[in-house]
Design a protein around this motif. Sequence first.
Motif, PDB file in Angstrom:
ATOM      1  N   LEU A  60       0.952  -1.275   0.079  1.00  0.00           N
ATOM      2  CA  LEU A  60       0.010  -0.132  -0.179  1.00  0.00           C
ATOM      3  C   LEU A  60       1.113   1.398  -0.013  1.00  0.00           C
ATOM      4  O   LEU A  60       1.853   1.511   0.734  1.00  0.00           O
ATOM      5  CB  LEU A  60      -0.907  -0.126   1.295  1.00  0.00           C
ATOM      6  CG  LEU A  60      -2.187   1.249   1.394  1.00  0.00           C
ATOM      7  CD1 LEU A  60      -2.889   1.159   0.365  1.00  0.00           C
ATOM      8  CD2 LEU A  60      -2.434   1.212   2.616  1.00  0.00           C
ATOM      9  N   ILE A  61       0.729   1.992  -1.045  1.00  0.00           N
ATOM     10  CA  ILE A  61       1.334   3.476  -0.672  1.00  0.00           C
ATOM     11  C   ILE A  61      -0.025   4.604  -1.187  1.00  0.00           C
ATOM     12  O   ILE A  61      -0.502   4.535  -1.996  1.00  0.00           O
ATOM     13  CB  ILE A  61       2.123   3.502  -2.173  1.00  0.00           C
ATOM     14  CG1 ILE A  61       3.296   2.558  -2.092  1.00  0.00           C
ATOM     15  CG2 ILE A  61       2.850   4.912  -2.034  1.00  0.00           C
ATOM     16  CD1 ILE A  61       4.194   2.679  -3.265  1.00  0.00           C
ATOM     17  N   ASP A  62       0.344   5.489  -0.121  1.00  0.00           N
ATOM     18  CA  ASP A  62      -0.539   6.858  -0.141  1.00  0.00           C
ATOM     19  C   ASP A  62       0.293   7.806  -0.845  1.00  0.00           C
ATOM     20  O   ASP A  62       0.961   8.565  -0.540  1.00  0.00           O
ATOM     21  CB  ASP A  62      -0.801   7.198   1.278  1.00  0.00           C
ATOM     22  CG  ASP A  62      -1.765   8.460   1.173  1.00  0.00           C
ATOM     23  OD1 ASP A  62      -2.036   8.707   0.147  1.00  0.00           O
ATOM     24  OD2 ASP A  62      -2.134   9.059   2.601  1.00  0.00           O
ATOM     25  N   PHE A  63       0.185   7.811  -2.073  1.00  0.00           N
ATOM     26  CA  PHE A  63       0.461   8.694  -3.143  1.00  0.00           C
ATOM     27  C   PHE A  63       0.146  10.069  -2.933  1.00  0.00           C
ATOM     28  O   PHE A  63       0.812  10.967  -3.259  1.00  0.00           O
ATOM     29  CB  PHE A  63       0.185   8.586  -4.695  1.00  0.00           C
ATOM     30  CG  PHE A  63       0.944   7.047  -5.092  1.00  0.00           C
ATOM     31  CD1 PHE A  63       2.288   7.028  -5.509  1.00  0.00           C
ATOM     32  CD2 PHE A  63       0.218   5.686  -4.943  1.00  0.00           C
ATOM     33  CE1 PHE A  63       2.937   5.823  -5.972  1.00  0.00           C
ATOM     34  CE2 PHE A  63       0.778   4.488  -5.348  1.00  0.00           C
ATOM     35  CZ  PHE A  63       2.195   4.794  -6.006  1.00  0.00           C
ATOM     36  N   ASN A  64      -0.911  10.279  -2.263  1.00  0.00           N
ATOM     37  CA  ASN A  64      -1.256  11.511  -1.733  1.00  0.00           C
ATOM     38  C   ASN A  64      -0.976  12.041  -0.610  1.00  0.00           C
ATOM     39  O   ASN A  64      -0.924  13.551  -0.052  1.00  0.00           O
ATOM     40  CB  ASN A  64      -2.882  11.742  -1.935  1.00  0.00           C
ATOM     41  CG  ASN A  64      -3.685  12.791  -1.965  1.00  0.00           C
ATOM     42  OD1 ASN A  64      -3.159  13.657  -2.483  1.00  0.00           O
ATOM     43  ND2 ASN A  64      -4.706  12.919  -1.257  1.00  0.00           N
ATOM     44  N   SER A  65      -0.056  11.479   0.263  1.00  0.00           N
ATOM     45  CA  SER A  65       0.113  11.998   1.528  1.00  0.00           C
ATOM     46  C   SER A  65       0.826  13.236   1.652  1.00  0.00           C
ATOM     47  O   SER A  65       0.844  13.751   2.503  1.00  0.00           O
ATOM     48  CB  SER A  65       1.068  10.905   2.362  1.00  0.00           C
ATOM     49  OG  SER A  65       2.159  10.629   1.605  1.00  0.00           O
ATOM     50  N   HIS A  66       1.848  13.577   0.495  1.00  0.00           N
ATOM     51  CA  HIS A  66       2.492  14.649   0.599  1.00  0.00           C
ATOM     52  C   HIS A  66       1.758  16.028   0.042  1.00  0.00           C
ATOM     53  O   HIS A  66       2.012  17.113   0.191  1.00  0.00           O
ATOM     54  CB  HIS A  66       3.768  14.580  -0.318  1.00  0.00           C
ATOM     55  CG  HIS A  66       4.940  13.809   0.488  1.00  0.00           C
ATOM     56  ND1 HIS A  66       5.849  14.485   0.882  1.00  0.00           N
ATOM     57  CD2 HIS A  66       4.934  12.638   0.698  1.00  0.00           C
ATOM     58  CE1 HIS A  66       6.841  13.572   1.445  1.00  0.00           C
ATOM     59  NE2 HIS A  66       6.196  12.459   1.297  1.00  0.00           N
ATOM     60  N   PHE A  67       0.570  15.696  -0.625  1.00  0.00           N
ATOM     61  CA  PHE A  67      -0.144  16.684  -1.415  1.00  0.00           C
ATOM     62  C   PHE A  67      -1.469  16.998  -0.878  1.00  0.00           C
ATOM     63  O   PHE A  67      -1.949  18.216  -0.777  1.00  0.00           O
ATOM     64  CB  PHE A  67      -0.282  16.313  -2.806  1.00  0.00           C
ATOM     65  CG  PHE A  67       0.854  15.828  -3.300  1.00  0.00           C
ATOM     66  CD1 PHE A  67       1.817  16.701  -3.783  1.00  0.00           C
ATOM     67  CD2 PHE A  67       1.093  14.513  -3.478  1.00  0.00           C
ATOM     68  CE1 PHE A  67       3.076  16.516  -4.251  1.00  0.00           C
ATOM     69  CE2 PHE A  67       2.474  14.173  -4.076  1.00  0.00           C
ATOM     70  CZ  PHE A  67       3.463  14.964  -4.594  1.00  0.00           C
ATOM     71  N   GLY A  68      -2.300  16.095  -0.290  1.00  0.00           N
ATOM     72  CA  GLY A  68      -3.814  16.303   0.285  1.00  0.00           C
ATOM     73  C   GLY A  68      -4.715  16.625  -0.768  1.00  0.00           C
ATOM     74  O   GLY A  68      -5.620  17.418  -0.495  1.00  0.00           O
ATOM     75  N   PHE A  69      -4.381  16.171  -2.016  1.00  0.00           N
ATOM     76  CA  PHE A  69      -5.469  16.587  -3.004  1.00  0.00           C
ATOM     77  C   PHE A  69      -6.704  16.140  -2.667  1.00  0.00           C
ATOM     78  O   PHE A  69      -6.992  15.055  -1.846  1.00  0.00           O
ATOM     79  CB  PHE A  69      -5.034  15.966  -4.700  1.00  0.00           C
ATOM     80  CG  PHE A  69      -3.781  16.522  -5.005  1.00  0.00           C
ATOM     81  CD1 PHE A  69      -3.401  18.040  -4.721  1.00  0.00           C
ATOM     82  CD2 PHE A  69      -2.944  15.689  -5.606  1.00  0.00           C
ATOM     83  CE1 PHE A  69      -2.173  18.573  -5.286  1.00  0.00           C
ATOM     84  CE2 PHE A  69      -1.615  16.169  -5.950  1.00  0.00           C
ATOM     85  CZ  PHE A  69      -1.358  17.733  -6.083  1.00  0.00           C
TER      86      PHE A  69
END
Length: 284
Positions: free
Chosen positions: A89-98
């Motif tokens: 699992l990778i939260d690709f959005n964790s750095h952006f919060g889109f």
Amino acid sequence: MSKQEAVMDASQLGKGNWEGFDVPIERVYEAATEWRQRLAGVSRPWLCWNVSERWCKLQQRLIQEVGWTPVVGFDPRSGPPAVLPGSILIDFNSHFGFEVMWPHFPTEFAFLFAERLAFWHADLLCSLDVMRELQSTFESLPDGAMAAVPDYGGRRNFFKFRHHRYWELVGCTTKSASQSQFEHGSGWWRCIKDHPQCKDDDERRRRARYYYDSGVGIMYWKRHYGGQVIDIPEKLVAVGHCTSINRKNYRQVNPGGARVLGAEIDLNFDIEEVAAKLGIAHLL
């Protein structure tokens, strides 16, 4: 959607559109460092994007059946699904919060975190025979090449060459192919004329004549920069594509508004029926 409707707003930032994208590219590089760490030692990662947990779990099992490693990303509106043992699992959005994130976002930057990356739509399932055919294609790709589904827009657009694109329905890229696309400013995201690597005014004007949609850049990379793309015929996977395209009775959750694929896929398709038709019901 018209080109004018593609203009960026806050809900569009994570969908993969260079027009109006104002996030410093350094933030993407920083995030990709973590993605690369998560995939350390993984030689055959296959990205699947959660919008509905049952569909995502079946996709994970299909990927594992052919010896690849499911890399599970997710739309923030759906949240993370159950992750099978052996999946990552990778939260690709964790750095952006889109508000919304599509798989186009990380796929554009595959060269930053993977030597090879397969991907497919959240609404696609395949028989095991088709999975094995895709596996063979993906594993035989030399570095610098990629595979994807060509889309010529049907009869209406067949001779409108600037509308032609590659579709991320299913495919695989390699590090050097992805890096070449980024360096040429011609990858998966929409509006390649606005790519930060497209700095020449004449080139911008040339690209402005092209269709705005995702994957136009991949076709442009192939035709203008000699990129190597192996075609995956859409008919190979069409039977398992649970899409709204060409379905008159397709029901939308939010007609006229933003699509909610996770709710719509379960509203319009019975996963057990689809799996049975494909001969993969035992994987449910």
